[in-house]
Motif scaffolding. Structure first.
Motif, PDB file in Angstrom:
ATOM      1  N   GLU A 228       0.949  -1.195  -0.131  1.00 50.91           N
ATOM      2  CA  GLU A 228       0.072   0.083  -0.059  1.00 50.91           C
ATOM      3  C   GLU A 228       0.474   0.972   0.013  1.00 50.91           C
ATOM      4  OE1 GLU A 228      -3.509  -1.525   2.574  1.00 50.91           O
ATOM      5  OE2 GLU A 228      -2.509  -0.044   3.650  1.00 50.91           O
ATOM      6  N   THR A 229       1.941   1.048   0.692  1.00 50.78           N
ATOM      7  CA  THR A 229       2.563   2.603   0.805  1.00 50.78           C
ATOM      8  C   THR A 229       3.805   2.883  -0.559  1.00 50.78           C
ATOM      9  OG1 THR A 229       3.035   2.011   3.429  1.00 50.78           O
ATOM     10  CG2 THR A 229       4.827   2.837   1.888  1.00 50.78           C
ATOM     11  N   ILE A 230       3.867   1.933  -1.077  1.00 49.62           N
ATOM     12  CA  ILE A 230       4.607   1.890  -2.391  1.00 49.62           C
ATOM     13  C   ILE A 230       3.495   2.514  -3.416  1.00 49.62           C
ATOM     14  CG2 ILE A 230       6.199   0.790  -4.338  1.00 49.62           C
ATOM     15  CD1 ILE A 230       7.501  -0.894  -2.041  1.00 49.62           C
ATOM     16  N   ASN A 231       2.462   1.592  -3.134  1.00 50.16           N
ATOM     17  CA  ASN A 231       0.885   1.963  -4.933  1.00 50.16           C
ATOM     18  C   ASN A 231       1.205   3.869  -4.203  1.00 50.16           C
ATOM     19  OD1 ASN A 231       1.381  -0.280  -6.193  1.00 50.16           O
ATOM     20  ND2 ASN A 231      -0.915  -1.243  -4.784  1.00 50.16           N
ATOM     21  N   ALA A 232       0.763   3.734  -3.179  1.00 51.23           N
ATOM     22  CA  ALA A 232       0.594   5.171  -2.731  1.00 51.23           C
ATOM     23  C   ALA A 232       1.828   6.817  -2.843  1.00 51.23           C
ATOM     24  CB  ALA A 232       0.424   5.176  -1.418  1.00 51.23           C
ATOM     25  N   SER A 233       2.921   5.946  -3.078  1.00 52.71           N
ATOM     26  CA  SER A 233       3.750   6.689  -3.446  1.00 52.71           C
ATOM     27  C   SER A 233       3.672   6.779  -5.053  1.00 52.71           C
ATOM     28  CB  SER A 233       5.705   6.232  -2.951  1.00 52.71           C
ATOM     29  OG  SER A 233       5.345   5.537  -1.623  1.00 52.71           O
ATOM     30  N   ILE A 234       3.921   5.326  -5.154  1.00 51.78           N
ATOM     31  CA  ILE A 234       3.790   5.703  -7.441  1.00 51.78           C
ATOM     32  C   ILE A 234       2.735   6.583  -7.769  1.00 51.78           C
ATOM     33  CG2 ILE A 234       3.829   4.803  -9.137  1.00 51.78           C
ATOM     34  CD1 ILE A 234       5.286   1.601  -7.470  1.00 51.78           C
ATOM     35  N   ASN A 235       1.831   6.313  -6.919  1.00 51.66           N
ATOM     36  CA  ASN A 235       0.515   7.116  -7.771  1.00 51.66           C
ATOM     37  C   ASN A 235       0.612   8.955  -7.329  1.00 51.66           C
ATOM     38  OD1 ASN A 235      -1.750   5.834  -8.679  1.00 51.66           O
ATOM     39  ND2 ASN A 235      -1.539   3.682  -6.868  1.00 51.66           N
ATOM     40  N   GLN A 236       1.443   8.680  -5.952  1.00 53.13           N
ATOM     41  CA  GLN A 236       1.475  10.926  -5.690  1.00 53.13           C
ATOM     42  C   GLN A 236       2.192  11.324  -6.482  1.00 53.13           C
ATOM     43  OE1 GLN A 236       2.661  10.546  -1.908  1.00 53.13           O
ATOM     44  NE2 GLN A 236       1.224   9.723  -0.857  1.00 53.13           N
ATOM     45  N   VAL A 237       3.048  10.564  -7.064  1.00 50.82           N
ATOM     46  CA  VAL A 237       4.713  11.137  -8.903  1.00 50.82           C
ATOM     47  C   VAL A 237       4.059  10.827  -9.750  1.00 50.82           C
ATOM     48  CG1 VAL A 237       5.502  10.575  -6.795  1.00 50.82           C
ATOM     49  CG2 VAL A 237       5.769   9.084  -8.492  1.00 50.82           C
ATOM     50  N   LEU A 238       2.557  10.033 -10.002  1.00 52.08           N
ATOM     51  CA  LEU A 238       2.375   9.373 -11.480  1.00 52.08           C
ATOM     52  C   LEU A 238       1.976  11.250 -11.992  1.00 52.08           C
ATOM     53  CD1 LEU A 238       2.312   7.812 -13.197  1.00 52.08           C
ATOM     54  CD2 LEU A 238      -0.281   7.507 -12.001  1.00 52.08           C
ATOM     55  N   ALA A 239       1.645  11.680 -11.613  1.00 55.59           N
ATOM     56  CA  ALA A 239       0.929  12.887 -12.295  1.00 55.59           C
ATOM     57  C   ALA A 239       2.489  13.927 -12.722  1.00 55.59           C
ATOM     58  CB  ALA A 239      -0.041  13.642 -11.567  1.00 55.59           C
ATOM     59  N   ARG A 240       3.114  14.315 -11.650  1.00 56.17           N
ATOM     60  CA  ARG A 240       4.945  14.334 -12.309  1.00 56.17           C
ATOM     61  C   ARG A 240       5.317  13.975 -12.838  1.00 56.17           C
ATOM     62  NH1 ARG A 240      10.301  13.395 -12.486  1.00 56.17           N
ATOM     63  NH2 ARG A 240      11.499  14.991 -11.822  1.00 56.17           N
ATOM     64  N   THR A 241       5.052  12.523 -13.359  1.00 60.69           N
ATOM     65  CA  THR A 241       5.936  12.183 -14.121  1.00 60.69           C
ATOM     66  C   THR A 241       5.567  12.483 -15.746  1.00 60.69           C
ATOM     67  OG1 THR A 241       6.736  10.386 -12.275  1.00 60.69           O
ATOM     68  CG2 THR A 241       6.871   9.694 -14.145  1.00 60.69           C
ATOM     69  N   LEU A 242       4.513  12.121 -15.642  1.00 57.56           N
ATOM     70  CA  LEU A 242       3.598  12.107 -17.215  1.00 57.56           C
ATOM     71  C   LEU A 242       4.246  12.999 -17.508  1.00 57.56           C
ATOM     72  CD1 LEU A 242       0.397  10.475 -16.603  1.00 57.56           C
ATOM     73  CD2 LEU A 242       2.233   9.673 -18.288  1.00 57.56           C
ATOM     74  N   MET A 243       3.554  14.144 -16.920  1.00 51.29           N
ATOM     75  CA  MET A 243       4.181  15.373 -17.494  1.00 51.29           C
ATOM     76  C   MET A 243       5.776  15.805 -17.583  1.00 51.29           C
ATOM     77  SD  MET A 243       3.104  18.672 -18.087  1.00 51.29           S
ATOM     78  CE  MET A 243       1.261  18.680 -17.215  1.00 51.29           C
ATOM     79  N   THR A 244       6.856  15.516 -16.567  1.00 53.81           N
ATOM     80  CA  THR A 244       8.038  15.165 -17.379  1.00 53.81           C
ATOM     81  C   THR A 244       8.005  14.790 -18.853  1.00 53.81           C
ATOM     82  OG1 THR A 244       8.248  15.987 -15.112  1.00 53.81           O
ATOM     83  CG2 THR A 244       9.977  14.912 -16.997  1.00 53.81           C
ATOM     84  N   SER A 245       7.961  13.660 -18.732  1.00 50.24           N
ATOM     85  CA  SER A 245       7.715  12.313 -19.447  1.00 50.24           C
ATOM     86  C   SER A 245       6.972  12.696 -21.170  1.00 50.24           C
ATOM     87  CB  SER A 245       7.032  11.418 -19.399  1.00 50.24           C
ATOM     88  OG  SER A 245       8.173  10.964 -18.323  1.00 50.24           O
ATOM     89  N   LEU A 246       5.884  13.830 -20.880  1.00 49.78           N
ATOM     90  CA  LEU A 246       5.720  14.102 -22.157  1.00 49.78           C
ATOM     91  C   LEU A 246       5.893  15.586 -22.403  1.00 49.78           C
ATOM     92  CD1 LEU A 246       2.030  13.968 -20.952  1.00 49.78           C
ATOM     93  CD2 LEU A 246       3.162  12.515 -23.262  1.00 49.78           C
ATOM     94  N   THR A 247       6.451  16.135 -22.198  1.00 46.12           N
ATOM     95  CA  THR A 247       7.391  17.678 -22.159  1.00 46.12           C
ATOM     96  C   THR A 247       8.848  17.213 -22.723  1.00 46.12           C
ATOM     97  OG1 THR A 247       8.008  18.307 -20.063  1.00 46.12           O
ATOM     98  CG2 THR A 247       6.429  19.152 -20.622  1.00 46.12           C
ATOM     99  N   THR A 248       9.608  16.343 -22.412  1.00 44.74           N
ATOM    100  CA  THR A 248      10.321  15.921 -22.722  1.00 44.74           C
ATOM    101  C   THR A 248      10.485  15.138 -23.992  1.00 44.74           C
ATOM    102  OG1 THR A 248      11.109  15.107 -20.145  1.00 44.74           O
ATOM    103  CG2 THR A 248      12.592  14.524 -22.457  1.00 44.74           C
TER     104      THR A 248
END
Length: 306
Positions: A228-248
């Motif tokens: 649960e902790t690892i899933n929550a952590s990945i989901n919390q930074v998911l929006a940031r990762t997607l934005m960074t990846s898309l702009t790159t």
């Protein structure tokens, strides 16, 4: 701006499917690595040895006529690339013996075939087979040293298991892109190796962001299970990762579409690497930490024998 909010994706629950996919990508990459080491892959002149000559004609030329002119001069097995406008032509010949003097033969053959269309040599390089093998070793050591540096850095910043997992994920990304290039028959050059090292750094940055959030939540969410902790952590930074990846990806896509022949393979490697790197941060690096911690907990709880 967030493309996704309040996501609850079960990354850990899908880890077995992801591991199967990653195992296939790694196997493909290892096959490509073996073929490269044997010299059976499509190696560029940087590694296989050979000659590269880029010329600019005064008027546009027909690529078939250029190929015919070189064939008449005894240079039949050539790789030709014509740039936008039809005036610039890149001639590449892989080494079959000594590469010295091949560039002069190319220039003489083209000048004799197109006497009314003067040409200017914009660049020329000749690499012998021995130098090519040395470059192969140097490229391999560059990748190995970078992976060792990743392990040491992550182990110092987090802990050893995080460092090993990050190195496995990075190695997975490099092998995946290398395997795709092998399947496509793309020429492996120093520029491609540069792209592989670049995507290794990019993938590591994304992984560190996920690891940092996992470390914070392991301290703050002690009542939750590890999954649960690892899933929550990945989901919390998911929006940031997607934005960074898309702009790159947009920047790399512009290089891929309008960067020309010279940058095409470099941009393609980065494009694939960004996609695979984002996937590995979610489905490879973090689940490996989960499995490792789970195994360590089982060993601690196992009753000792008298």
């Amino acid at each position: 701006m967030e493309l996704l909010t309040n996501t609850k994706i079960d990354f850990i629950g899908r880890r077995k499917v992801a591991f199967l996919l990653s195992a296939g990508l790694i196997l493909l990459g290892l096959v490509a690595l073996v073929q490269i080491w044997r010299g059976a892959a499509n190696l560029g002149i940087d590694f296989a040895g050979g000659t590269s000559v880029q010329v600019r004609f005064r008027d546009p030329v027909d690529l078939g006529a250029v190929r015919g002119a070189l064939s008449q001069g005894g240079l039949a097995e050539t790789d030709l690339q014509q740039f936008v406008g039809g005036r610039r032509v890149m001639v590449r010949l892989k080494a079959k013996g000594e590469a010295a003097g091949t560039s002069a033969r190319v220039q003489e053959g083209l000048r004799a075939a197109f006497p009314d269309n003067p040409l200017e040599v914009e660049g020329s390089s000749e690499v012998g087979p021995v130098i090519g093998r040395e470059l192969q070793k140097a490229a391999s050591w560059a990748i190995i040293i970078s992976l060792v540096g990743i392990v040491l850095y992550i182990a110092w910043r987090f802990e050893l298991r995080f460092g090993v997992a990050a190195a496995i994920a990075t190695f997975h990304d490099v092998l995946a892109v290398l395997g795709v290039f092998f399947l496509l028959g793309t020429e492996i050059t120093l520029l491609v190796v540069t792209a592989l090292l670049t995507l290794a750094g990019y993938s590591l940055t994304d992984t560190v962001v996920v690891y940092d959030r996992i470390r914070e939540n392991l301290r703050a969410r002690r009542r939750e299970t590890l999954a649960e902790t690892i899933n929550a952590s990945i989901n919390q930074v998911l929006a940031r990762t997607l934005m960074t990846s898309l702009t790159t990806l947009l920047a790399v896509l512009s290089l891929l579409l309008v960067g020309g022949e010279v940058l095409r393979d470099f941009a393609l490697a980065l494009f694939l690497g960004i996609l695979v790197g984002s996937y590995s941060s979610w489905f490879v690096a973090s689940p490996i930490v989960y499995e490792w911690r789970l195994a360590a907990d089982r060993r601690r709880r196992r009753p000792s024998r008298a």
